[in-house]
Scaffold this motif. Structure first.
Motif, PDB file in Angstrom:
ATOM      1  N   GLN A 183      -6.527  -1.297  10.734  1.00 58.18           N
ATOM      2  CA  GLN A 183      -7.436  -2.082  11.329  1.00 58.18           C
ATOM      3  C   GLN A 183      -7.819  -1.819  12.721  1.00 58.18           C
ATOM      4  OE1 GLN A 183      -6.048  -6.476  10.931  1.00 58.18           O
ATOM      5  NE2 GLN A 183      -4.384  -6.073  12.073  1.00 58.18           N
ATOM      6  N   ALA A 204     -14.587   3.533   4.805  1.00 57.88           N
ATOM      7  CA  ALA A 204     -13.641   2.474   4.593  1.00 57.88           C
ATOM      8  C   ALA A 204     -12.921   2.788   3.283  1.00 57.88           C
ATOM      9  CB  ALA A 204     -14.585   1.325   4.282  1.00 57.88           C
ATOM     10  N   GLY A 209      -8.654  -4.099   1.957  1.00 60.15           N
ATOM     11  CA  GLY A 209      -7.742  -4.481   3.100  1.00 60.15           C
ATOM     12  C   GLY A 209      -8.570  -4.106   4.225  1.00 60.15           C
ATOM     13  N   HIS A 210      -7.582  -3.782   5.398  1.00 61.71           N
ATOM     14  CA  HIS A 210      -8.388  -3.064   6.684  1.00 61.71           C
ATOM     15  C   HIS A 210      -8.183  -1.663   6.922  1.00 61.71           C
ATOM     16  CE1 HIS A 210      -9.050  -7.397   7.800  1.00 61.71           C
ATOM     17  NE2 HIS A 210      -7.823  -7.411   7.493  1.00 61.71           N
ATOM     18  N   TRP A 212      -9.051   2.316   6.793  1.00 60.52           N
ATOM     19  CA  TRP A 212      -9.908   3.382   7.108  1.00 60.52           C
ATOM     20  C   TRP A 212      -9.462   4.750   7.017  1.00 60.52           C
ATOM     21  CZ3 TRP A 212     -14.813   1.566   8.230  1.00 60.52           C
ATOM     22  CH2 TRP A 212     -15.158   0.234   8.099  1.00 60.52           C
TER      23      TRP A 212
END
Length: 233
Positions: A183, A204, A209-210, A212
């Motif tokens: 994140q 993404a 979730g967060h 990347w």
């Protein structure tokens, strides 16, 4: 002698997790069998060597395997991979399992911990996947790593600006880097641009979730003030 767990003898939660992962990132039956063998081995070694966070064991397929497999779609023609800080094998061993079905496929796994490097070698052997394990610190050994790479990867290894510095000498025309980040990716990108000229693409994570993926295909060094140059090394 205790028999090894059959890939088919998984608990219902494991089966559901696997099904969810393969819906996100489908693979061939052959690759699936190799991944089953790899995770079976990982569970055995986890008792004596901490390869993944224990809390993620019930979601190995979605938290780790699918997270790794999604890189294949971002580099569909890549055959020669290098994975920095492979640890428990994510994404390196997962990519090697997939590369076994491709001519010229090979993954170099770089790991500085001797126990984890031993696990990675055993995982390549058990799965019959094409790869080489290098027991090495990344920063001190970049000049020893293979050339002519198609893709460089890393997951939870180092800050982004350091990974970019490691990757730069290995990048050639047509190659790319795919770094799995969390994140704080925007803050890491802001920091990285102090040292490097890059044109990153952010993807993404398919696993939610967060997470990347930072995709980079061009790296140039920024013109830094003399006092700042040492910090960028």
């Amino acid at each position: 002698m205790a028999s090894r767990q059959s890939p088919m003898a998984v608990s219902q939660p494991d089966h559901a997790d696997k099904s969810a992962a393969l819906q996100l990132t489908p693979v061939s039956r052959e690759t699936e069998r190799r991944l089953d063998a790899y995770l079976d081995l990982l569970r055995q070694w986890q008792a004596k060597t901490n390869l993944v966070a224990p809390s993620t064991l019930p979601q190995l397929w979605t938290r780790h395997v699918a997270d790794s497999l999604q890189l294949l779609a971002l580099a569909p023609k890549a055959r020669r991979w290098l994975d920095f800080g492979s640890g428990g094998g994510f994404p390196g061993i997962v990519l090697a399992c997939a590369m076994a079905g491709h001519d010229g496929g090979h993954v170099t796994l770089v790991e500085r911990n001797a126990k984890k490097a031993a696990f990675l070698r055993e995982a390549l052997r058990v799965t019959g996947s094409p790869g080489t394990v290098m027991l090495a610190d990344i920063g001190d050994n970049v000049d020893r790593f293979p050339q002519g790479l198609d893709c460089i990867t890393a997951r939870a290894v180092a800050p982004l600006h350091q990974l970019i510095g490691f990757a730069r000498p290995l990048m050639t025309e047509g190659s790319k880097a795919l770094f799995l980040k969390g994140q704080d990716v925007e803050a890491e990108l802001t920091d990285a641009t102090r040292y490097w000229k890059i044109d990153p693409q952010l993807h993404a994570s398919l696993t939610g979730g967060h997470g990347w993926i930072v995709e980079i295909d061009r790296i140039e060094r920024q013109a830094l003030p003399t006092a700042s140059k040492e910090a960028a090394q």
